[in-house]
Structures are given as C-alpha cells and as structure tokens.
Design a protein around this motif. Structure first.
Motif, PDB file in Angstrom:
ATOM      1  N   ILE A  81     -16.140  -6.860  -6.330  1.00 33.62           N
ATOM      2  CA  ILE A  81     -14.727  -7.558  -6.589  1.00 33.62           C
ATOM      3  C   ILE A  81     -13.700  -6.444  -5.781  1.00 33.62           C
ATOM      4  O   ILE A  81     -12.668  -7.053  -4.855  1.00 33.62           O
ATOM      5  N   THR A  82     -13.904  -5.189  -6.122  1.00 32.70           N
ATOM      6  CA  THR A  82     -12.998  -4.246  -5.198  1.00 32.70           C
ATOM      7  C   THR A  82     -13.139  -4.520  -3.928  1.00 32.70           C
ATOM      8  O   THR A  82     -12.231  -4.407  -3.014  1.00 32.70           O
ATOM      9  N   SER A  83     -14.387  -4.542  -3.237  1.00 31.10           N
ATOM     10  CA  SER A  83     -14.702  -4.666  -1.792  1.00 31.10           C
ATOM     11  C   SER A  83     -13.940  -6.053  -1.188  1.00 31.10           C
ATOM     12  O   SER A  83     -13.312  -5.949  -0.449  1.00 31.10           O
ATOM     13  N   VAL A  84     -14.139  -7.153  -2.073  1.00 30.03           N
ATOM     14  CA  VAL A  84     -13.566  -8.507  -1.525  1.00 30.03           C
ATOM     15  C   VAL A  84     -12.103  -8.309  -1.518  1.00 30.03           C
ATOM     16  O   VAL A  84     -11.520  -9.212  -0.816  1.00 30.03           O
ATOM     17  N   THR A  85     -11.382  -7.651  -2.740  1.00 32.98           N
ATOM     18  CA  THR A  85      -9.946  -7.608  -2.755  1.00 32.98           C
ATOM     19  C   THR A  85      -9.686  -6.818  -1.314  1.00 32.98           C
ATOM     20  O   THR A  85      -8.592  -7.378  -0.709  1.00 32.98           O
ATOM     21  N   ARG A  86     -10.233  -5.905  -1.122  1.00 32.96           N
ATOM     22  CA  ARG A  86      -9.660  -5.103   0.228  1.00 32.96           C
ATOM     23  C   ARG A  86      -9.999  -5.693   1.154  1.00 32.96           C
ATOM     24  O   ARG A  86      -9.054  -5.463   2.262  1.00 32.96           O
ATOM     25  N   GLN A  87     -11.147  -6.128   1.511  1.00 32.32           N
ATOM     26  CA  GLN A  87     -11.418  -6.705   2.972  1.00 32.32           C
ATOM     27  C   GLN A  87     -11.200  -8.041   3.324  1.00 32.32           C
ATOM     28  O   GLN A  87     -11.251  -8.558   4.401  1.00 32.32           O
ATOM     29  N   LEU A  88     -11.035  -8.853   2.172  1.00 30.46           N
ATOM     30  CA  LEU A  88     -10.536 -10.297   2.388  1.00 30.46           C
ATOM     31  C   LEU A  88      -9.398 -10.894   1.673  1.00 30.46           C
ATOM     32  O   LEU A  88      -8.467 -11.233   2.501  1.00 30.46           O
ATOM     33  N   ILE A  89      -9.099 -10.631   0.613  1.00 32.13           N
ATOM     34  CA  ILE A  89      -8.018 -10.997  -0.161  1.00 32.13           C
ATOM     35  C   ILE A  89      -6.855 -10.458   0.522  1.00 32.13           C
ATOM     36  O   ILE A  89      -5.848 -10.922   0.957  1.00 32.13           O
ATOM     37  N   ALA A  90      -6.792  -8.866   0.563  1.00 33.03           N
ATOM     38  CA  ALA A  90      -5.468  -8.497   0.810  1.00 33.03           C
ATOM     39  C   ALA A  90      -5.206  -8.589   2.578  1.00 33.03           C
ATOM     40  O   ALA A  90      -4.094  -8.842   2.558  1.00 33.03           O
ATOM     41  N   PRO A  91      -6.137  -8.639   3.564  1.00 36.66           N
ATOM     42  CA  PRO A  91      -5.664  -8.870   4.815  1.00 36.66           C
ATOM     43  C   PRO A  91      -5.313 -10.250   4.988  1.00 36.66           C
ATOM     44  O   PRO A  91      -4.292 -10.530   5.739  1.00 36.66           O
ATOM     45  N   ILE A  92      -5.774 -11.323   4.295  1.00 40.03           N
ATOM     46  CA  ILE A  92      -5.292 -12.680   4.523  1.00 40.03           C
ATOM     47  C   ILE A  92      -3.878 -12.647   4.004  1.00 40.03           C
ATOM     48  O   ILE A  92      -3.046 -13.457   4.643  1.00 40.03           O
ATOM     49  N   THR A  93      -3.719 -12.398   2.679  1.00 41.08           N
ATOM     50  CA  THR A  93      -2.438 -12.702   1.936  1.00 41.08           C
ATOM     51  C   THR A  93      -1.384 -11.693   2.844  1.00 41.08           C
ATOM     52  O   THR A  93      -0.121 -11.813   2.938  1.00 41.08           O
ATOM     53  N   LYS A  94      -1.724 -10.673   3.223  1.00 44.38           N
ATOM     54  CA  LYS A  94      -0.525  -9.905   4.030  1.00 44.38           C
ATOM     55  C   LYS A  94      -0.083 -10.418   5.190  1.00 44.38           C
ATOM     56  O   LYS A  94       0.992 -10.503   5.504  1.00 44.38           O
ATOM     57  N   MET A  95      -1.052 -11.268   6.063  1.00 45.30           N
ATOM     58  CA  MET A  95      -0.733 -12.040   7.059  1.00 45.30           C
ATOM     59  C   MET A  95       0.271 -13.338   6.662  1.00 45.30           C
ATOM     60  O   MET A  95       0.883 -13.678   7.481  1.00 45.30           O
ATOM     61  N   MET A  96      -0.015 -13.495   5.398  1.00 43.65           N
ATOM     62  CA  MET A  96       0.939 -14.709   4.982  1.00 43.65           C
ATOM     63  C   MET A  96       2.538 -14.505   4.178  1.00 43.65           C
ATOM     64  O   MET A  96       3.079 -15.110   3.704  1.00 43.65           O
TER      65      MET A  96
END
Length: 233
Positions: A81-96
């Motif tokens: 979950i740490t990896s998914v948060t850093r590499q998937l959740i954070a980048p997409i939500t930052k763009m939004m």
C-alpha cells in the motif's frame, strides 16, 4: 484533466477509461468544506482501484523497488500500500489539485458507515480482496486512510489532537470497524491502529476481522487437517 499532456512514458492516458474526466479542484478547500466523516469510497470504487492498480503495473507506473520487491506477475498480494500510495494515488491526485482519492471521486463526500483499520506494508491486492470478501451487508461507504486522506497535503494540524483527527471523526460516524490483518506483520505495530482499536472498543463499535476468500483458505485448512491426522495417528 487527467489525460492532458503528451502520450508516452509517464502518461496517464491509459487510465482515462477507468476514471471520469475530473476537473482540477482546490484540494485544501475541498477538505475544509467536506467533513472527514464524508471522506469515503464505495464498494465499486475499491473494485475499480484494483483494476487500475493492475493496469498501472502493466504500464510501468507502479514499479518494484528495493524496499518493495513485489512480483509484477503476482495477483494475490501485489505491491505494498505504501508503494501504491506513492506511485499511483499521490501522482494522480496531485494532478487533480491534491484532494484525497475519495473526494476526487466524490467531491460532495459519502457518509461513513464502515471504518477500515490496516497496516501499510501489506499488498494492495491482499488488502482489497479481504475487504471485498468481508464487506458488511449493510455498509455502503468506507473510510480507508490511503484513499480517504489527501496524500499530497500536510495534514499534521489535523492529527495533532488524535481524538479530533479525521480518523477519529470517521470512526465515530461508522457503526462498524473492519480490521484487516496481513501476511507481513501485525497491524498493531502501528500506533494509529492501536489507537483506532481503543476508540472502537470505547465507543461500542462492532469490530469485525476481514478474512480471505474460502478458496484462499483451503491450503491452510488442508494443512491443519493433515497435521491433526498425523498427530492423532
């Protein structure tokens, strides 16, 4: 929008069919307006997130690292979950505009009636599959910290008083807390999980433990039966 920009490595165009065409929002303002007990996702959102994670791995957006050397072909545990948060959740939500994943999907919020407590070291597939398999019949919306909290914002001021934190306010609204154990280690090595358990017990919440599917439990059942037969003679 999510698909703005050029195609190629690092592009998120492949995700557009799984996610609506979100518009940029003011994440900090959104989290001020929507109360924490509405920072939730629905059952289908979790199913969709599992598919999205698999695609992200296939497109090289979620990578194995020395800290998390997951097998890209593994569909049982997956990246942490740490990896998914850093590499998937954070980048997409930052763009939004830096909202949480939950408010990116549901800007008006969804009232919490299920609170999930878990570690961050477990695989995302293990976590999602256990939650889906153990979802209470009457539950509609779940608070899950990786998806509910804004991962690109500093929420230090929100958790300075644990009893007034977003975690506590969501748990207070939820009639049920679902504990999600994992194969990596006890979730109660995390202080927050211990505190959430304390609050849930103090507030008289229904506390349930998430389980794997029956199919996944069969190898352990067979092993236990064989051991019993061997010992009993």
């Amino acid at each position: 929008r999510l698909n703005d920009g050029e195609e190629g490595p690092g592009s998120w165009d492949w995700a557009c069919d799984l996610l609506p065409q979100f518009k940029f929002c003011d994440g900090p303002a959104l989290h001020e307006r929507v109360p924490p007990d509405h920072w939730c996702v629905a059952l289908n959102d979790l199913r969709q997130f599992r598919v999205l994670t698999t695609r992200a791995i296939c497109h090289g957006q979620v990578l194995s690292t020395p800290a998390d050397p997951f097998d890209v072909a593994d569909n049982t545990n997956g990246p942490s979950i740490t990896s998914v948060t850093r590499q998937l959740i954070a980048p997409i939500t930052k763009m939004m505009g830096s909202p949480s994943w939950a408010l990116m999907l549901h800007p008006e919020g969804l009232l919490c009636d299920l609170f999930v407590t878990h570690g961050w070291a477990e695989g995302i597939y293990e976590f999602i599959d256990k939650v889906l398999n153990s979802w209470p019949r009457d539950a509609k919306h779940v608070y899950c910290c990786m998806l509910s909290n804004p991962q690109c914002l500093d929420i230090g001021h929100l958790i300075s008083s644990p009893r007034e934190s977003p975690f506590a306010r969501a748990l207070l609204a939820a009639p049920c807390m679902l504990v999600v154990p994992n194969q990596v280690g006890s979730i109660y090595s995390r202080v927050w999980c211990t505190y959430e358990a304390y609050l849930a017990y103090s507030w008289g919440k229904t506390i349930e433990t998430a389980e794997s599917t029956a199919l996944e439990r069969w190898p352990r059942i067979i092993q236990a039966v064989c051991l019993y037969v061997f010992v009993a003679g």
